[in-house]
Scaffold this motif. Structure first.
Motif, PDB file in Angstrom:
ATOM      1  N   LEU A  22     -13.964   0.021  24.898  1.00 37.42           N
ATOM      2  CA  LEU A  22     -14.432  -1.164  24.167  1.00 37.42           C
ATOM      3  C   LEU A  22     -15.551  -0.788  23.208  1.00 37.42           C
ATOM      4  CD1 LEU A  22     -14.405  -4.284  23.771  1.00 37.42           C
ATOM      5  CD2 LEU A  22     -16.154  -4.374  25.550  1.00 37.42           C
ATOM      6  N   ALA A  23     -16.519  -0.030  23.701  1.00 33.72           N
ATOM      7  CA  ALA A  23     -17.657   0.362  22.865  1.00 33.72           C
ATOM      8  C   ALA A  23     -17.200   1.118  21.615  1.00 33.72           C
ATOM      9  CB  ALA A  23     -18.627   1.213  23.677  1.00 33.72           C
ATOM     10  N   ASP A  27     -18.237  -0.437  18.041  1.00 31.48           N
ATOM     11  CA  ASP A  27     -19.536   0.232  17.895  1.00 31.48           C
ATOM     12  C   ASP A  27     -20.232  -0.067  16.573  1.00 31.48           C
ATOM     13  OD1 ASP A  27     -17.964   1.815  16.252  1.00 31.48           O
ATOM     14  OD2 ASP A  27     -18.675   3.718  17.063  1.00 31.48           O
ATOM     15  N   HIS A  28     -19.521  -0.566  15.588  1.00 32.83           N
ATOM     16  CA  HIS A  28     -20.120  -0.903  14.305  1.00 32.83           C
ATOM     17  C   HIS A  28     -20.836  -2.262  14.341  1.00 32.83           C
ATOM     18  CE1 HIS A  28     -16.149  -2.705  14.457  1.00 32.83           C
ATOM     19  NE2 HIS A  28     -16.587  -3.610  13.597  1.00 32.83           N
ATOM     20  N   LEU A  29     -20.644  -3.019  15.418  1.00 35.17           N
ATOM     21  CA  LEU A  29     -21.327  -4.304  15.559  1.00 35.17           C
ATOM     22  C   LEU A  29     -22.735  -4.080  16.107  1.00 35.17           C
ATOM     23  CD1 LEU A  29     -18.423  -6.439  17.099  1.00 35.17           C
ATOM     24  CD2 LEU A  29     -19.067  -6.195  14.689  1.00 35.17           C
ATOM     25  N   PRO A 102     -14.660 -12.918  17.376  1.00 30.61           N
ATOM     26  CA  PRO A 102     -13.199 -12.754  17.316  1.00 30.61           C
ATOM     27  C   PRO A 102     -12.762 -11.288  17.308  1.00 30.61           C
ATOM     28  CG  PRO A 102     -13.867 -14.527  15.873  1.00 30.61           C
ATOM     29  CD  PRO A 102     -15.136 -13.854  16.355  1.00 30.61           C
ATOM     30  N   GLU A 103     -13.556 -10.424  16.706  1.00 30.22           N
ATOM     31  CA  GLU A 103     -13.249  -8.991  16.710  1.00 30.22           C
ATOM     32  C   GLU A 103     -13.405  -8.410  18.126  1.00 30.22           C
ATOM     33  OE1 GLU A 103     -14.675  -4.904  14.480  1.00 30.22           O
ATOM     34  OE2 GLU A 103     -15.287  -6.832  13.647  1.00 30.22           O
ATOM     35  N   ILE A 104     -14.401  -8.881  18.855  1.00 25.62           N
ATOM     36  CA  ILE A 104     -14.609  -8.433  20.237  1.00 25.62           C
ATOM     37  C   ILE A 104     -13.434  -8.890  21.104  1.00 25.62           C
ATOM     38  CG2 ILE A 104     -16.072  -8.655  22.286  1.00 25.62           C
ATOM     39  CD1 ILE A 104     -18.475  -8.945  20.286  1.00 25.62           C
ATOM     40  N   ILE A 105     -13.022 -10.128  20.917  1.00 26.92           N
ATOM     41  CA  ILE A 105     -11.887 -10.658  21.681  1.00 26.92           C
ATOM     42  C   ILE A 105     -10.624  -9.850  21.378  1.00 26.92           C
ATOM     43  CG2 ILE A 105     -10.334 -12.654  21.933  1.00 26.92           C
ATOM     44  CD1 ILE A 105     -12.864 -14.430  21.527  1.00 26.92           C
ATOM     45  N   LYS A 106     -10.419  -9.533  20.116  1.00 23.16           N
ATOM     46  CA  LYS A 106      -9.263  -8.727  19.723  1.00 23.16           C
ATOM     47  C   LYS A 106      -9.327  -7.343  20.378  1.00 23.16           C
ATOM     48  CE  LYS A 106      -6.669  -7.240  15.702  1.00 23.16           C
ATOM     49  NZ  LYS A 106      -6.558  -7.209  14.244  1.00 23.16           N
ATOM     50  N   ALA A 107     -10.525  -6.766  20.470  1.00 23.32           N
ATOM     51  CA  ALA A 107     -10.688  -5.466  21.128  1.00 23.32           C
ATOM     52  C   ALA A 107     -10.362  -5.581  22.611  1.00 23.32           C
ATOM     53  CB  ALA A 107     -12.113  -4.947  20.925  1.00 23.32           C
TER      54      ALA A 107
END
Length: 152
Positions: A22-23, A27-29, A102-107
């Motif tokens: 996940l990280a 990691d760009h967040l 939403p990007e985290i959820i997609k990940a």
């Protein structure tokens, strides 16, 4: 002497691998942990209290306050007094979180799919049932031990 490997070792190992994957994807967040907390706050659309979040994730009050403070410092969440019960604080997301979660959820979805690849739906159902039973067993055992210690 036969040494039994603790079940927790395998679970923790899998958890570390999962969180590392996940990280790497996010990691760009501006957040490097507590993605699950942030995601839950986001999905509850401003209707989740700190207390309810703590119960959902089995976190004590002081740990939870530290986590929410960190997410607040990073600009992802803020607290708002619950108009229905002024003793409670609702957790709300910021515009920054609205963009990034939403990007985290997609990940999470991608990692979940990779993790469960080549595992049948029946096996996953069994896995989840077994994990739930293990949790129930541990909670019952811990409760029993606590009651015995209290009576002593």
């Amino acid at each position: 002497m036969d040494i039994t490997e603790p079940i927790s070792r395998k679970l923790l190992h899998l958890g570390r691998i999962y969180l590392h994957a996940l990280a790497k994807q996010v990691d760009h967040l501006d957040i490097n942990r507590y993605h699950d907390f942030l995601t839950l706050i986001y999905l509850h659309n401003g209707q989740l209290t700190q207390k309810a979040l703590g119960q959902l994730l089995d976190k004590d009050k002081s740990s939870l306050v530290s986590i929410i403070d960190l997410l607040t410092e990073k600009g992802y969440v803020y607290r708002e007094i619950n108009p229905a019960d002024r003793r409670e604080q609702l957790l709300k997301i910021t515009a920054k979180a609205e963009q990034e979660v939403p990007e985290i959820i997609k990940a999470f979805e991608g990692i979940n799919n990779s993790t469960t690849e080549n595992i049948s739906a029946a096996d996953l159902k069994t896995f989840n049932r077994v994990l739930a039973q293990m949790e129930e067993n541990l909670r019952a055992h811990t409760l029993t031990e606590t009651n015995v210690e209290t009576k002593s």
